[in-house]
Design an enzyme around this catalytic site. Structure first.
Site, PDB file in Angstrom:
ATOM      1  N   LYS A 195      -8.026  -0.152  -2.892  1.00  0.00           N
ATOM      2  CA  LYS A 195      -8.552   0.408  -2.004  1.00  0.00           C
ATOM      3  C   LYS A 195      -9.683   0.539  -3.758  1.00  0.00           C
ATOM      4  CE  LYS A 195      -7.637   4.391  -1.165  1.00  0.00           C
ATOM      5  NZ  LYS A 195      -7.703   5.329  -1.576  1.00  0.00           N
ATOM      6  N   ARG A 270      -8.319  14.908   3.970  1.00  0.00           N
ATOM      7  CA  ARG A 270      -7.395  14.515   3.961  1.00  0.00           C
ATOM      8  C   ARG A 270      -7.354  15.109   5.850  1.00  0.00           C
ATOM      9  NH1 ARG A 270      -4.191  12.051   0.167  1.00  0.00           N
ATOM     10  NH2 ARG A 270      -4.945  12.421  -1.864  1.00  0.00           N
ATOM     11  N   ARG A 309       4.945  -4.348  -8.724  1.00  0.00           N
ATOM     12  CA  ARG A 309       3.744  -3.712  -9.712  1.00  0.00           C
ATOM     13  C   ARG A 309       5.202  -3.011 -10.642  1.00  0.00           C
ATOM     14  NH1 ARG A 309      -0.408  -0.324  -7.308  1.00  0.00           N
ATOM     15  NH2 ARG A 309       0.120   1.404  -7.704  1.00  0.00           N
ATOM     16  N   ARG A 315       5.849   2.312 -13.445  1.00  0.00           N
ATOM     17  CA  ARG A 315       6.115   3.581 -13.299  1.00  0.00           C
ATOM     18  C   ARG A 315       6.706   3.880 -11.536  1.00  0.00           C
ATOM     19  NH1 ARG A 315       0.014   4.092  -9.462  1.00  0.00           N
ATOM     20  NH2 ARG A 315       1.330   5.158  -8.180  1.00  0.00           N
ATOM     21  N   ARG A 327       6.060   7.115   0.924  1.00  0.00           N
ATOM     22  CA  ARG A 327       4.389   7.432   0.359  1.00  0.00           C
ATOM     23  C   ARG A 327       3.781   6.865   2.354  1.00  0.00           C
ATOM     24  NH1 ARG A 327       4.833   4.113  -4.929  1.00  0.00           N
ATOM     25  NH2 ARG A 327       2.087   4.232  -4.872  1.00  0.00           N
TER      26      ARG A 327
END
Ligand code: IMP
Ligand code: MG
Length: 371
Positions: A195, A270, A309, A315, A327
């Protein structure tokens, strides 16, 4: 509330359901007072009056009869001046009190026709009640006994009133407004969908200001703005920052960039209440959300991408499949609510997010072009 489009015109919310109901109640009280000991006949002037008559007679205490006359004079947003009677009165009205229930009186052409229709019917009395009245355009020397709400000479729709056939079903009143000039897009995409990359190229291509809620928060906190300090005080306590603070920060960001062609909202809204607050805020500026654009990518593909990733980025939240799935669940729950919200306004656009960055930009652009 938001700006709505009917045919080729735009309308903004103008008179709430509640204000209408109060006006109806006040009209009923006055008519009740003047009709004590009688059985009035309420005659609605179709089509526009149907909601008003329904609400009016439901409020009315005492015996009454209800009937309708059907007249037509309007085409589009202009009065044609020529009134046609499409359905007449059949009842014997001699000696009766007739109260006409009109949705709106504009030039008074229709009202004049009404007076003509009832002139020879030997009524005891004829009273006129109208929910809406446009004093600036009313040109006749004819009495109107009861007026609900006086409004300026601007075209309205809703609560029975139409624009070229549509808009009668809204419970509140909308007023004709100018076409919004901004392209305001709520961009959505699950974690890993790319995004941010897409927002970067789209903001260039369409000269839009990209508002990422995360960035706005960090900016305000770093610069110790009043709102930043307020937000921080909640975060330091481990509390969620209340909606109003977030919304105020975003509003400030919009105001700071008021010369933009429009905005890409990212990470906001949200919740449904945030979406509604954003609509209200934009509407006050004569603007609206043009659409919610959501990248749609199958979850398994994203999980693989994120795990990949995680191997290189380090991360930690990208290294654990169950954390990643969590998530997504959070994302899906939130998106579903907002999807419904924007879909109800015909403003949801799902875009296939599988493919190369360039391909996806092309697909998103096709939607952005239309908005
Ligand atoms: P008049 O004959 O000019 O007074 O217009 C009365 C009729 O025009 C109403 O009964 C409505 O059907 C229509 N009309 C007038 N103003 C509006 C408006 O703002 N919105 C929708 N219809 C309207
Ligand atoms: Mg009418």
């Amino acid at each position: 509330m938001s700006i709505i489009k009917l045919h080729d015109k735009y309308f903004k919310s103008y008179i709430s359901e509640n204000e209408i109901q109060q006006a109806v109640q006040s009209l009923v009280k006055q008519v009740e007072n003047d009709c004590k000991g009688e059985t009035p006949i309420f005659i609605g002037i179709l089509n526009g009056c149907f909601m008003f008559v329904a609400d009016f007679v439901r409020e009315y205490n005492g015996d009454c009869e209800v009937s309708f006359v059907k007249l037509a004079s309007y085409q589009g947003t202009e009065s044609t001046g020529k009134i046609k009677q499409l359905v007449g009165v059949n009842e014997d009205l001699e000696g009766r009190t007739v109260v006409i229930l009109e949705d709106i009186i504009d030039t008074g052409n229709t009202l004049q026709e009404i007076y003509k229709i009832f002139e020879n019917k030997k009524l005891k009395q004829l009273k006129i009640a109208t929910l809406f009245f446009k004093p600036d355009v009313f040109k006749k020397e004819l009495p109107i006994d009861y007026i609900g709400i006086s409004i300026p000479d601007k075209f309205i729709v809703g609560y029975g009133l139409d624009f070229d056939g549509i808009g009668r079903n809204f419970a509140s009143i909308y007023q004709l407004t100018t076409k919004p000039t901004m392209k305001n897009i709520v961009l959505f995409g699950p974690p890993g969908a790319g995004k941010g990359t897409q927002a970067d190229s789209l903001k260039e291509k369409y000269s839009l200001k990209h508002i990422s809620t995360g960035d706005v928060f960090r900016f305000n906190i770093k610069n110790e703005t009043e709102l930043g300090l307020l937000a921080k005080s909640y975060m330091d306590q481990g509390d969620l920052v209340p909606d109003e603070v977030t919304i105020d920060m975003l509003k400030a960001e919009v105001e700071r960039n008021s010369d933009a062609n429009g905005f890409i909202f990212d990470g906001f809204p949200r919740t449904e209440s945030q979406a509604a607050a954003l609509d209200t805020f934009l509407e006050e500026k004569g603007e609206a959300i043009s659409g919610m654009v959501a990248l749609e990518v199958p979850e398994d593909l994203l999980v693989d991408r994120l795990l990949e990733r995680g191997k290189t980025s380090g991360r930690s939240d990208d290294q654990d499949e169950s954390k990643i799935r969590n998530r997504f669940n959070e994302y899906n729950t939130k998106t579903a609510i907002l999807k419904d919200y924007y879909q109800a306004q015909n403003k949801y656009f799902g875009v296939n997010g599988v493919g190369s960055i360039e391909d996806i930009t092309v697909r998103l652009s096709e939607v952005f072009d239309k908005l």
